[in-house]
Design an enzyme around this catalytic site. Structure first.
Site, mmCIF file in Angstrom:
data_model
loop_
_atom_site.group_PDB
_atom_site.id
_atom_site.type_symbol
_atom_site.label_atom_id
_atom_site.label_comp_id
_atom_site.label_asym_id
_atom_site.label_seq_id
_atom_site.Cartn_x
_atom_site.Cartn_y
_atom_site.Cartn_z
ATOM 1 N N HIS C 76 -18.845 -18.790 37.491
ATOM 2 C CA HIS C 76 -18.704 -18.143 38.800
ATOM 3 C C HIS C 76 -18.243 -19.176 39.830
ATOM 4 C CE1 HIS C 76 -19.627 -15.996 42.491
ATOM 5 N NE2 HIS C 76 -20.458 -16.966 42.845
ATOM 6 N N ASP C 105 13.136 -21.486 52.642
ATOM 7 C CA ASP C 105 12.265 -21.421 51.468
ATOM 8 C C ASP C 105 11.407 -22.672 51.481
ATOM 9 O OD1 ASP C 105 11.155 -21.156 48.822
ATOM 10 O OD2 ASP C 105 12.840 -19.849 48.340
ATOM 11 N N TRP C 141 -21.244 -25.855 38.445
ATOM 12 C CA TRP C 141 -19.854 -26.210 38.795
ATOM 13 C C TRP C 141 -19.742 -27.679 39.180
ATOM 14 C CZ3 TRP C 141 -16.971 -27.745 43.166
ATOM 15 C CH2 TRP C 141 -17.709 -27.925 44.331
ATOM 16 N N SER C 169 -1.752 -28.627 39.249
ATOM 17 C CA SER C 169 -1.163 -27.528 40.018
ATOM 18 C C SER C 169 -1.422 -27.725 41.510
ATOM 19 C CB SER C 169 -1.755 -26.205 39.537
ATOM 20 O OG SER C 169 -1.498 -25.197 40.462
ATOM 21 N N SER C 170 -2.660 -28.075 41.853
ATOM 22 C CA SER C 170 -3.002 -28.265 43.272
ATOM 23 C C SER C 170 -2.211 -29.402 43.879
ATOM 24 C CB SER C 170 -4.488 -28.582 43.431
ATOM 25 O OG SER C 170 -5.245 -27.470 43.127
ATOM 26 N N HIS C 253 -16.770 -33.349 48.734
ATOM 27 C CA HIS C 253 -16.912 -32.950 50.137
ATOM 28 C C HIS C 253 -15.576 -32.655 50.808
ATOM 29 C CE1 HIS C 253 -19.539 -31.651 53.196
ATOM 30 N NE2 HIS C 253 -18.592 -32.048 54.025
ATOM 31 N N GLU C 255 -13.156 -31.527 49.307
ATOM 32 C CA GLU C 255 -12.831 -30.244 48.669
ATOM 33 C C GLU C 255 -13.394 -29.064 49.467
ATOM 34 O OE1 GLU C 255 -11.066 -29.156 46.201
ATOM 35 O OE2 GLU C 255 -11.917 -27.154 45.940
ATOM 36 N N TYR C 257 -13.778 -28.940 52.601
ATOM 37 C CA TYR C 257 -12.921 -28.718 53.773
ATOM 38 C C TYR C 257 -11.551 -28.198 53.386
ATOM 39 C CZ TYR C 257 -16.714 -30.815 56.238
ATOM 40 O OH TYR C 257 -17.961 -31.058 56.743
ATOM 41 N N SER C 268 -7.193 -18.895 63.910
ATOM 42 C CA SER C 268 -6.537 -19.307 65.155
ATOM 43 C C SER C 268 -5.243 -18.541 65.399
ATOM 44 C CB SER C 268 -6.231 -20.809 65.126
ATOM 45 O OG SER C 268 -7.409 -21.526 64.924
ATOM 46 N N HIS C 302 -24.490 -36.967 51.422
ATOM 47 C CA HIS C 302 -25.502 -36.018 51.909
ATOM 48 C C HIS C 302 -25.772 -34.925 50.870
ATOM 49 C CE1 HIS C 302 -22.059 -33.563 53.899
ATOM 50 N NE2 HIS C 302 -22.407 -32.973 52.799
ATOM 51 N N HIS C 303 -24.946 -34.879 49.814
ATOM 52 C CA HIS C 303 -25.225 -33.951 48.717
ATOM 53 C C HIS C 303 -26.258 -34.529 47.757
ATOM 54 C CE1 HIS C 303 -21.883 -31.158 49.565
ATOM 55 N NE2 HIS C 303 -21.289 -32.228 50.037
ATOM 56 N N THR C 328 -16.275 -29.300 64.717
ATOM 57 C CA THR C 328 -16.411 -27.916 64.281
ATOM 58 C C THR C 328 -16.841 -27.040 65.446
ATOM 59 O OG1 THR C 328 -17.172 -28.855 62.210
ATOM 60 C CG2 THR C 328 -17.331 -26.479 62.435
ATOM 61 N N LYS C 331 -14.022 -26.115 67.733
ATOM 62 C CA LYS C 331 -13.223 -24.995 67.256
ATOM 63 C C LYS C 331 -13.856 -23.660 67.649
ATOM 64 C CE LYS C 331 -10.704 -27.039 63.520
ATOM 65 N NZ LYS C 331 -9.401 -26.490 63.886
ATOM 66 N N ARG C 450 -32.364 -23.450 42.905
ATOM 67 C CA ARG C 450 -31.160 -22.734 42.511
ATOM 68 C C ARG C 450 -30.965 -22.832 41.004
ATOM 69 N NH1 ARG C 450 -26.348 -26.763 44.575
ATOM 70 N NH2 ARG C 450 -25.022 -25.204 43.623
#
Lengths: 188, 289, 525
Positions: C76, C105, C141, C169-170, C253, C255, C257, C268, C302-303, C328, C331, C450
């Site tokens: 998932h 293009d 994950w 690909s990315s 991290h 990632e 963002y 926006s 921080h993770h 943040t 925004k 979790r």
């Protein structure tokens, strides 16, 4: 038309530059981040990983301080080994040398190679804990039923932070990676 | 009109289901963090509440202004759009104010963090070793002979998990051999693991520390009240990650001394009986047969 | 006749038949394929989520065994992150960036084709691991070593292969986007005239190029540990499982963002359109985005507050994480300020955008709480974290994608979507998301870890509510599919500019879009 061709050429140029940036990031992981992690660990003692034996000797003994050092042992899951500290606790003065022993016994019926990995707690004592002789990160081959007493000689640096009065040291015994255990021949 | 009603009828379904669910009369509506029974856990709780209040106030203010704008400046009420789209003073203001608030949050957080790192000299040291999927507790002692060590595994029977019998009160929170420690005494936990990474978590102590193979981590607790405290493994460790709870029995110091002496006696007696199986770790024994 | 030479043969429209989609180099075709692919993955990842929530509906083993449950949580996460959210944003970038900057293009059309077409193979490999002996990835994950290396299932090497392809690909997609923005802007489209979606994607693409290689390096080390007996993460050989976590989150991290910055760009665009007032603080929005991207490289640990770190490190990562709240916040304040003084209407894209602002901010609040290291000892690895990142990713990233789809759908298809059904979709999603994820805050605070398939009884009630919310949310996405297909098939004719206040070059083009656009660069005001 010439401007289009020029644009296309500069597209390719930027693409190549960005591709190089990506490739250098991959290289950076291996030659930058991993060594950097190991270096930071060494400096800060993260993980309590101590290095090999030291050559630096300190003769001055600080008798005003009493440091408790506790020793623990654990063996990786499913290892047919007995591994324990024969001395579980010693009181030392900083600067004073001490010898303690661990005993490892191969309880299986085949020859096996193992290795012990040390860890210290709290982490900030790592740089002040010196081993003169140790069996850490050393490949040890044991015949079936063989038992070995392994010595570790250490001293605590007198520069140990004032608020530390006890240190815990742990050895974890692991199967040596890269060894198909059954293939190991007799010890040299 | 129907479109407007639909969300509310769905909500009604949800709440009816809630009522049905709660008819089981379980104490199942816990909303908030536990205050716990150590100075640290209580401080963490106050810090948590402080943060919660701060973000709630900010939320009410920001969303309040937003909903007011949504109400006031709607086209259907004849609002004519303005064209302004910059105001340096305002922008500086709402960069600086959050910074000030953040400093206000960071100061008490740093104080608590420093307190957690300021460890007392502990008389009792327990080694906590994580296995797939149980915990091993070892009381370190002066000599190897005096060490007491045992495994603590889930005691909830399989048929309760399978739903073949009614579930008991401490479903999945019961172990065969709980960890026993004294109250009002600094206890040091040395946490490590034997296979994969686990995490030893007792919410009431404010301790959550990862158990990493090859590394020892340290945590401290001085529990203020005797009692039974429960927790669970907090790091995914494979198939039975949900089935390795932690139960800590906190006794008065004298009772604890007696208990520990009994364990040592039992171990000695058991050795004479020659009836205790050695495990791979060499000195691991179960003290309740 | 000023197109890039290779386009010449296709000037009168696309080739016909299925082959068209295989060989296409048209940014609209590729954008559409990315979007459909990500929607398929969204439904697949959603189906896995339904299995998770069904299992958690009640305590006990009700449906699946723990081993399979772990594979579901892992798949998932992987599919939603790498299969649904990221390709959806890349799809929107492909479709919209050339239109927004007045380019004919993407700069590298054949690379574009390649970067899309390797993606389905990556996910085919990933999903096929579920049917392999020993099952698919079951380590979450985040695939922490040694659970994923020494103790991982045999299929892990295929998981690594799939991740490598996705990463490639990315990176190719990101390179293409940067080159396009750098080089293909119409004359007069200066940096500070670019729409924010273009700006946020430019910054995102740089993040991708910086961190996807880190992921590639990380999984290469894993592969070496598994197959070549190296010891990067193996404590036995002198490596460290903690090194894995540091490298993973150094990628992980930024990632996070990568999955939210493009969302800021979409929101926006939409809020000013329906407030009929220019975006407040355009420049500060650009700077805030850049600030968030730069800060994202300094917060990773921080993770991992609970792994054991020196005091100074904890303090550093706590403070650096808290600072991210400032840009943040800027925004959010700017969006609110855009609304003030406007003339607002509440069409479906605007509803999603407003829900985004509110619910993403709630996710930001819990993120700020999680940054406080001492309190994180209690939050870490509980459902509080699950609630936090689902608030950021579902009503955050996913709602922004839906808002964008509704906003540009009339432009893409030439038809208006069914407004009534779309409103039902919005309200069902909005209620579903909150019912599913808000109670998870309570579960986490009460102590539910979790990634567990079974839980103590005190967590039963909120889990049941959460599951019902998740089912509602899942169901409402089928309605979304119906609305989109219905709109593609037909509907009220859309004007060139169906939204009164919309701004941007894309609205100067007819609806539906012709196959080739801006072959002559537009005049920029």
């Amino acid at each position: 038309m010439t401007t289009d061709a020029a644009k296309k050429k500069s597209n390719t140029k930027i693409m190549v530059q960005l591709g190089l940036l990506a490739a250098s990031m991959i290289a950076f992981v291996f030659v930058g981040l991993v060594p950097m992690y190991n270096w930071i660990c060494e400096v800060t003692g993260i993980g309590g990983r101590t290095t090999g034996p030291t050559t630096e000797l300190i003769t001055e003994i600080d008798e005003s301080r009493d440091i408790r050092v506790q020793f623990m042992a654990s063996a990786e899951r499913d290892m047919p080994f007995e591994f324990r500290a024969l001395d579980t606790r010693v009181q030392v003065h900083p600067g004073q040398q001490h010898t303690i022993h661990y005993r490892v016994t191969n309880t299986s019926d085949e020859t096996r190679a193992v290795q012990a990995v040390p860890s210290l707690s709290p982490y900030r004592v790592t740089e002040h804990f010196h081993k003169i002789e140790c069996f850490c990160f050393e490949e040890t081959v044991l015949a079936p039923g063989e038992s070995l007493d392994m010595p570790m000689i250490f001293y605590v640096d007198p520069r140990l932070p004032e608020d530390v009065s006890s240190i815990a040291m742990s050895y974890s015994l692991f199967n040596l990676p890269g060894y198909a255990q059954a293939d190991i021949k007799e010890p040299n | 009109m129907l479109k407007r009603l639909r969300p509310f009828s769905l909500l009604a379904v949800v709440f009816t289901a809630l009522m049905v669910a709660s008819s089981g009369a379980l104490a199942g509506w816990e909303l908030n963090m536990r205050q716990g029974v150590t100075e640290i856990s209580q401080e963490i709780y106050s810090l948590h509440m402080l943060m919660l209040y701060i973000v709630c106030i900010i939320g009410v203010l920001v969303f309040g202004v937003m909903f007011w704008a949504m109400f006031k400046y709607r086209k259907s009420k004849g609002a004519k759009p303005a064209t302004w789209h910059e105001n340096t003073r305002l922008e500086v203001l709402w960069t600086v104010i959050p910074l000030v608030i953040l400093i206000g949050m960071a100061v008490p957080a740093t104080v608590t963090l420093a307190k957690i790192y300021d460890t007392p000299d502990a008389d009792i040291t327990v080694k906590v070793n994580g296995y797939q999927w149980r915990w091993e507790y070892t009381y370190l002692a002066d000599t190897p002979e005096e060490e007491v060590s045992f495994f603590s595994s889930l005691a909830t029977p399989r048929f309760e998990i399978r739903g073949e019998a009614p579930r008991s009160e401490f479903y999945l929170l019961d172990v065969d051999n709980p960890l026993v420690i004294p109250a009002n005494t600094p206890v040091k936990f040395l946490i490590t693991a034997n296979d994969v990474i686990h995490s030893w978590w007792v919410p009431d102590f404010g301790i959550k520390k990862d158990a990493v193979p090859g590394i020892i981590n340290e945590s401290h607790a001085t529990v203020l009240e005797p009692g039974t405290y429960r927790g669970m493994c907090a790091e995914l460790c494979g198939r039975d990650h949900a089935y390795m709870p932690i139960v800590v029995e906190v006794l008065e110091p004298e009772e604890f001394e007696q208990w520990l002496a009994e364990q040592r006696g039992d171990v000695a007696a058991a050795e004479q009986d020659d009836s205790v199986a050695l495990t791979s770790a060499g000195q691991v024994r179960s003290f309740i047969q | 006749m000023t197109a890039i030479p290779h386009d010449d043969h296709a000037h009168h429209g696309p080739a016909t038949g299925l082959w068209r989609w295989v060989v296409t180099t048209n940014h609209k075709d590729i954008g559409a394929m990315y979007l459909w692919f990500s929607f398929a993955m969204f439904l697949l990842g959603g189906a896995f989520a339904m299995v998770i929530r069904a299992e958690l509906f009640q305590p006990g083993f009700s449906l699946v065994e723990p081993e399979f449950f772990n594979q579901m949580t892992t798949m998932h996460g992987l599919i939603m992150v790498f299969g649904a959210v990221m390709p959806a944003f890349v799809g929107l970038a492909n479709y919209m960036i050339p239109l927004m900057i007045g380019a004919p293009d993407m700069a590298l059309p054949r690379l574009n084709n390649l970067s899309f077409w390797i993606l389905p193979f990556a996910f085919l490999i990933l999903v096929s691991t579920l049917f392999m002996a020993g099952g698919g990835p079951n380590f979450g994950w985040t695939f922490y070593a040694p659970l994923s290396t020494t103790y991982g299932p045999p299929s892990t090497v295929f998981f690594i292969l799939a991740m490598h392809i996705m990463g490639a690909s990315s990176i190719m997609g990101a390179i293409n986007i940067i080159v396009t923005i750098w080089n293909m802007r119409a004359p007069g489209m200066t940096w500070m005239k670019m729409p924010l979606f273009v700006w946020t994607w430019l910054i995102t693409a740089f993040l991708l190029i910086m961190v996807m290689p880190v992921l590639a390096g990380l999984i290469t080390m894993m592969l070496l540990d598994i197959t070549a007996q190296t010891s990067f993460f193996n404590a036995a050989g002198g490596g460290s499982p903690l090194l894995f976590q540091h490298l993973f989150w150094f990628f992980g991290h930024p990632e996070v963002y990568i999955m939210i910055l493009p969302a800021f760009g979409i929101i926006s665009a939409i809020i000013p359109a329906f407030a009929r007032k220019p975006l407040f603080g355009y420049a500060s929005m650009v700077y805030a985005t850049a600030a968030i991207a730069i800060l994202s490289f300094f917060v990773w640990a921080h993770h991992m507050f609970t792994v054991g770190m020196p005091f100074a490190a904890q303090l550093f990562f706590m403070i650096s994480t808290m600072i991210i709240a400032v840009p943040t916040g800027v925004k959010v304040f700017n969006w609110v300020a855009t609304m003030i003084g406007g003339s607002m209407t509440f069409e479906v894209p605007m509803l999603f955008a407003i829900a985004f602002v509110v619910l993403f901010t709630i996710g930001g609040f819990s993120g700020l709480m999680l940054a406080i290291a001492p309190v994180d000892y209690q939050y870490h690895d509980t459902y509080f974290v699950v609630a936090h990142f689902h608030y950021v990713l579902v009503p955050g990233a996913v709602f922004s994608i839906m808002a964008g789809v509704y906003y540009w759908l009339p432009k893409w298809t030439g038809h208006m979507f069914h407004e009534g059904l779309a409103k039902v979709h919005f309200w069902m999603s909005f209620i579903g998301v909150n019912v599913a994820f808000f109670p998870q805050h309570f579960l986490g605070l009460a102590g539910m870890p979790r990634r567990i398939p079974d839980y103590p009884l005190q967590f039963a009630n909120f889990n049941m509510i959460s599951s019902m919310g998740a089912f509602l949310f899942g169901l409402s996405q089928l309605l979304f599919m119906f609305i989109v297909i219905k709109c593609v098939m037909g509907g009220k004719k859309a004007e060139a500019k169906p939204w009164e206040g919309a701004e941007g070059l894309e609205w100067d083009l007819p609806s539906p879009l012709p196959y080739h656009t801006f072959e002559t660069p537009p005049k920029i005001k």
